[in-house]
Design a protein around this motif. Structure first.
Motif, PDB file in Angstrom:
ATOM      1  N   PRO A   1      99.863  27.202  14.824  1.00 23.11           N
ATOM      2  CA  PRO A   1     100.679  27.195  13.782  1.00 23.11           C
ATOM      3  C   PRO A   1     102.070  27.349  13.885  1.00 23.11           C
ATOM      4  N   LEU A   2     102.459  28.356  14.956  1.00 28.14           N
ATOM      5  CA  LEU A   2     103.798  28.575  15.169  1.00 28.14           C
ATOM      6  C   LEU A   2     104.450  27.341  16.111  1.00 28.14           C
ATOM      7  N   THR A   3     103.721  26.804  16.922  1.00 31.96           N
ATOM      8  CA  THR A   3     104.232  25.762  17.882  1.00 31.96           C
ATOM      9  C   THR A   3     103.816  24.182  17.424  1.00 31.96           C
ATOM     10  N   THR A   4     102.863  24.229  16.578  1.00 31.10           N
ATOM     11  CA  THR A   4     102.039  23.010  16.137  1.00 31.10           C
ATOM     12  C   THR A   4     101.594  22.306  17.402  1.00 31.10           C
ATOM     13  N   ASN A   5     101.160  22.845  18.402  1.00 29.53           N
ATOM     14  CA  ASN A   5     100.741  22.320  19.629  1.00 29.53           C
ATOM     15  C   ASN A   5      99.234  22.941  19.781  1.00 29.53           C
ATOM     16  N   GLN A   6      98.366  22.525  20.544  1.00 39.88           N
ATOM     17  CA  GLN A   6      97.253  23.171  21.033  1.00 39.88           C
ATOM     18  C   GLN A   6      97.676  24.574  21.327  1.00 39.88           C
ATOM     19  N   TYR A   7      96.647  25.535  21.248  1.00 38.13           N
ATOM     20  CA  TYR A   7      96.645  26.689  21.902  1.00 38.13           C
ATOM     21  C   TYR A   7      96.672  26.704  23.570  1.00 38.13           C
ATOM     22  N   PRO A   8      97.330  27.595  24.265  1.00 37.31           N
ATOM     23  CA  PRO A   8      97.404  27.265  25.595  1.00 37.31           C
ATOM     24  C   PRO A   8      95.957  27.286  26.201  1.00 37.31           C
ATOM     25  N   ASP A   9      94.950  28.238  25.548  1.00 33.41           N
ATOM     26  CA  ASP A   9      93.587  28.188  26.119  1.00 33.41           C
ATOM     27  C   ASP A   9      92.727  26.814  25.817  1.00 33.41           C
ATOM     28  N   LYS A  10      93.474  25.860  24.934  1.00 32.01           N
ATOM     29  CA  LYS A  10      92.750  24.754  24.399  1.00 32.01           C
ATOM     30  C   LYS A  10      91.525  24.877  23.719  1.00 32.01           C
ATOM     31  N   GLN A  11      91.280  26.322  23.365  1.00 31.30           N
ATOM     32  CA  GLN A  11      89.946  26.635  22.504  1.00 31.30           C
ATOM     33  C   GLN A  11      90.296  26.334  21.236  1.00 31.30           C
ATOM     34  N   VAL A  12      88.907  26.104  20.392  1.00 33.88           N
ATOM     35  CA  VAL A  12      88.985  26.178  18.876  1.00 33.88           C
ATOM     36  C   VAL A  12      88.811  27.642  18.430  1.00 33.88           C
ATOM     37  N   HIS A  13      89.555  28.175  17.600  1.00 36.39           N
ATOM     38  CA  HIS A  13      89.391  29.641  17.107  1.00 36.39           C
ATOM     39  C   HIS A  13      89.281  29.595  15.782  1.00 36.39           C
ATOM     40  N   ASP A  14      88.516  30.476  15.177  1.00 33.36           N
ATOM     41  CA  ASP A  14      87.987  30.705  13.878  1.00 33.36           C
ATOM     42  C   ASP A  14      89.210  31.276  12.927  1.00 33.36           C
ATOM     43  N   GLY A  15      89.095  31.144  11.637  1.00 28.44           N
ATOM     44  CA  GLY A  15      90.382  31.568  10.883  1.00 28.44           C
ATOM     45  C   GLY A  15      90.700  33.017  10.916  1.00 28.44           C
ATOM     46  N   GLU A  16      89.729  33.891  11.137  1.00 32.11           N
ATOM     47  CA  GLU A  16      90.044  35.213  11.153  1.00 32.11           C
ATOM     48  C   GLU A  16      91.078  35.471  12.502  1.00 32.11           C
ATOM     49  N   TRP A  17      90.667  34.663  13.539  1.00 33.89           N
ATOM     50  CA  TRP A  17      91.336  35.021  14.916  1.00 33.89           C
ATOM     51  C   TRP A  17      92.744  34.455  14.701  1.00 33.89           C
ATOM     52  N   ARG A  18      92.870  33.310  14.147  1.00 36.34           N
ATOM     53  CA  ARG A  18      94.404  32.628  13.857  1.00 36.34           C
ATOM     54  C   ARG A  18      95.019  33.704  13.233  1.00 36.34           C
ATOM     55  N   ALA A  19      94.452  34.203  11.973  1.00 33.25           N
ATOM     56  CA  ALA A  19      95.471  34.961  10.877  1.00 33.25           C
ATOM     57  C   ALA A  19      95.803  36.207  11.863  1.00 33.25           C
ATOM     58  N   ARG A  20      94.791  36.753  12.605  1.00 39.20           N
ATOM     59  CA  ARG A  20      95.308  37.978  13.303  1.00 39.20           C
ATOM     60  C   ARG A  20      96.355  37.907  14.427  1.00 39.20           C
ATOM     61  N   ASP A  21      96.247  36.721  15.065  1.00 44.17           N
ATOM     62  CA  ASP A  21      97.092  36.130  16.083  1.00 44.17           C
ATOM     63  C   ASP A  21      98.629  35.992  15.492  1.00 44.17           C
ATOM     64  N   ILE A  22      98.654  35.489  14.222  1.00 50.82           N
ATOM     65  CA  ILE A  22      99.978  35.304  13.606  1.00 50.82           C
ATOM     66  C   ILE A  22     100.521  36.687  13.256  1.00 50.82           C
ATOM     67  N   PHE A  23      99.452  37.684  12.769  1.00 49.62           N
ATOM     68  CA  PHE A  23      99.882  38.679  12.273  1.00 49.62           C
ATOM     69  C   PHE A  23     100.472  39.628  13.458  1.00 49.62           C
ATOM     70  N   GLY A  24      99.892  39.589  14.690  1.00 48.13           N
ATOM     71  CA  GLY A  24     100.654  40.235  15.882  1.00 48.13           C
ATOM     72  C   GLY A  24     101.894  39.927  16.285  1.00 48.13           C
ATOM     73  N   HIS A  25     102.464  38.811  15.567  1.00 53.00           N
ATOM     74  CA  HIS A  25     103.779  38.411  16.120  1.00 53.00           C
ATOM     75  C   HIS A  25     104.966  39.039  15.294  1.00 53.00           C
ATOM     76  N   SER A  26     104.839  39.766  14.438  1.00 55.70           N
ATOM     77  CA  SER A  26     105.822  40.411  13.762  1.00 55.70           C
ATOM     78  C   SER A  26     106.537  41.592  14.451  1.00 55.70           C
ATOM     79  N   GLN A  27     107.814  41.744  13.813  1.00 56.67           N
ATOM     80  CA  GLN A  27     108.411  42.970  14.282  1.00 56.67           C
ATOM     81  C   GLN A  27     108.626  43.855  13.585  1.00 56.67           C
ATOM     82  N   LEU A  28     107.575  44.227  12.980  1.00 55.21           N
ATOM     83  CA  LEU A  28     107.365  45.429  11.881  1.00 55.21           C
ATOM     84  C   LEU A  28     106.716  46.658  12.222  1.00 55.21           C
ATOM     85  N   THR A  29     106.461  47.592  11.572  1.00 50.90           N
ATOM     86  CA  THR A  29     106.211  48.991  11.847  1.00 50.90           C
ATOM     87  C   THR A  29     104.710  48.788  11.507  1.00 50.90           C
TER      88      THR A  29
END
Length: 190
Positions: free
Chosen positions: A98-126
């Motif tokens: 969702p950040l790049t609107t392109n396929q993931y670099p690994d070209k794999q289909v990821h479930d919703g929980e994986w995708r939410a955690r991947d986005i969550f890991g991009h923040s600059q928060l404590t």
């Protein structure tokens, strides 16, 4: 097979079924994906001061949104000045970043929980807990942002800091918002 062998096979099947049933109950009936978005009124009722929210963004339509639908939906509820807002993002199974609107670099289909955690890991928060992070995303530390991920959902709350809050004190105030306000927002969001 002998009766003894059938008895052992039957016991294993019963125990396996009991284990599966227990696992399904612990996981919420076998599915952990959230599928519906809350209303802005429901979210506003959970935010301190119950601000008047309007819909700032709502991606729930059937048409593709940069190739992300139906694997992505969101709602952003905000005040008229945009200073206070709650955003709820739901992710379903997809191979699109969702950040790049392109396929993931690994070209794999990821479930919703994986995708939410991947986005969550991009923040600059404590990090408060593995699922909650807080801090300010603006240069002047004039706002407090709290993000929480749960299953396939990511929820963000942003509120302005009181005028005159010292930078050192703002982190403590923001942590308190994460601990006290975010559980209410999560309850309303999901």
């Amino acid at each position: 097979m002998s009766a003894k062998t059938w008895g052992i096979v039957g016991a294993v099947v019963v125990l396996a079924a009991a284990g599966t049933t227990t696992a399904l109950l612990l996981r919420g009936g076998g599915t952990s994906d959230y599928t519906s978005l809350p209303t802005c009124d429901k979210l506003a009722a959970a935010v301190q001061g119950k601000p008047a929210f309007h819909v700032g963004q709502n991606v729930t339509h059937a048409e593709p949104f940069h190739g992300l639908d139906p694997a992505y939906s969101n709602i952003r509820c905000e005040t008229a000045d945009g200073a206070t807002f709650v955003e709820v993002d739901l992710y379903q199974k997809s191979n699109m970043d969702p950040l790049t609107t392109n396929q993931y670099p690994d070209k794999q289909v990821h479930d919703g929980e994986w995708r939410a955690r991947d986005i969550f890991g991009h923040s600059q928060l404590t990090t408060l807990t593995p699922d909650i992070a807080y801090g300010s995303l603006d240069f002047a530390a004039s706002t407090c942002t709290v993000e929480q991920v749960k299953h396939n959902a990511e929820v963000m709350l942003t509120v302005p800091m009181a005028k005159g809050t010292a930078p050192g004190a703002s982190a403590a105030v923001c942590k308190q918002i994460a601990e006290q306000q975010m559980p209410k927002v999560m309850g309303a969001a999901l």
